[in-house]
Motif scaffolding. Structure first.
Motif, short mmCIF file in Angstrom:
data_model
loop_
_atom_site.label_atom_id
_atom_site.label_comp_id
_atom_site.label_asym_id
_atom_site.label_seq_id
_atom_site.Cartn_x
_atom_site.Cartn_y
_atom_site.Cartn_z
N ASP A 88 -3.40 -1.95 -8.06
CA ASP A 88 -4.39 -1.26 -8.69
C ASP A 88 -3.46 -0.22 -9.64
O ASP A 88 -3.85 0.13 -10.71
N LEU A 92 -8.05 5.32 -10.73
CA LEU A 92 -7.19 4.74 -9.68
C LEU A 92 -8.01 4.81 -8.19
O LEU A 92 -7.84 6.05 -7.66
N ARG A 142 -8.05 9.55 -8.86
CA ARG A 142 -9.02 9.10 -7.82
C ARG A 142 -10.50 9.33 -7.92
O ARG A 142 -11.19 8.51 -8.00
N GLY A 148 -8.60 5.09 -4.48
CA GLY A 148 -7.90 5.36 -3.02
C GLY A 148 -8.58 4.72 -2.08
O GLY A 148 -9.84 4.88 -2.11
N LYS A 155 0.22 8.92 -0.73
CA LYS A 155 0.22 9.85 -1.92
C LYS A 155 1.62 10.30 -2.25
O LYS A 155 1.57 10.22 -3.49
N TYR A 177 -3.06 3.69 -1.59
CA TYR A 177 -3.12 3.08 -2.93
C TYR A 177 -2.58 1.73 -2.95
O TYR A 177 -1.37 1.60 -2.49
N TRP A 197 0.87 -1.22 0.00
CA TRP A 197 -0.11 0.02 -0.02
C TRP A 197 0.97 1.13 0.02
O TRP A 197 1.84 1.34 0.53
#
Length: 96
Positions: A85, A70, A65, A72, A47, A81, A44
């Protein structure tokens, strides 16, 4: 006086035993950490990590997002994120 020497010897032995226990715990934690290395897809990223990885701005990441390209995931007020993904988005938008 003999009693105090016995107590001191007992305390010294106890300290040595505690030190051995601490060293064993450190080794076990290290082994457990080495055994569990999550795969890259399980990672994970926050940002800043995503922006650095993709060389994009804060605004671009926000747009990705918000548009659903994508996803979040919010945890404690911070957005994360999934690497899986990110890879999916890159593969879908790969230029051939």
């Amino acid at each position: 006086m003999k009693f105090f020497y016995s107590i001191i010897e007992l305390l010294v032995s106890l300290e040595a035993l505690l030190n051995q226990s601490l060293q064993l715990q450190k080794q076990l934690i290290k082994q457990a950490t080495i055994k569990y290395q999550p795969s890259l897809k399980e990672r994970w990223l926050d940002k800043q990590d995503v922006m650095d990885l993709l060389h994009i701005s804060d605004r671009t990441l926000y747009s990705l997002r918000k548009s659903g390209i994508l996803p979040g995931y919010t945890l404690s007020g911070k957005i994360y994120y999934r690497m899986a993904d990110i890879e999916r988005v890159l593969m879908e938008n790969k230029k051939t």
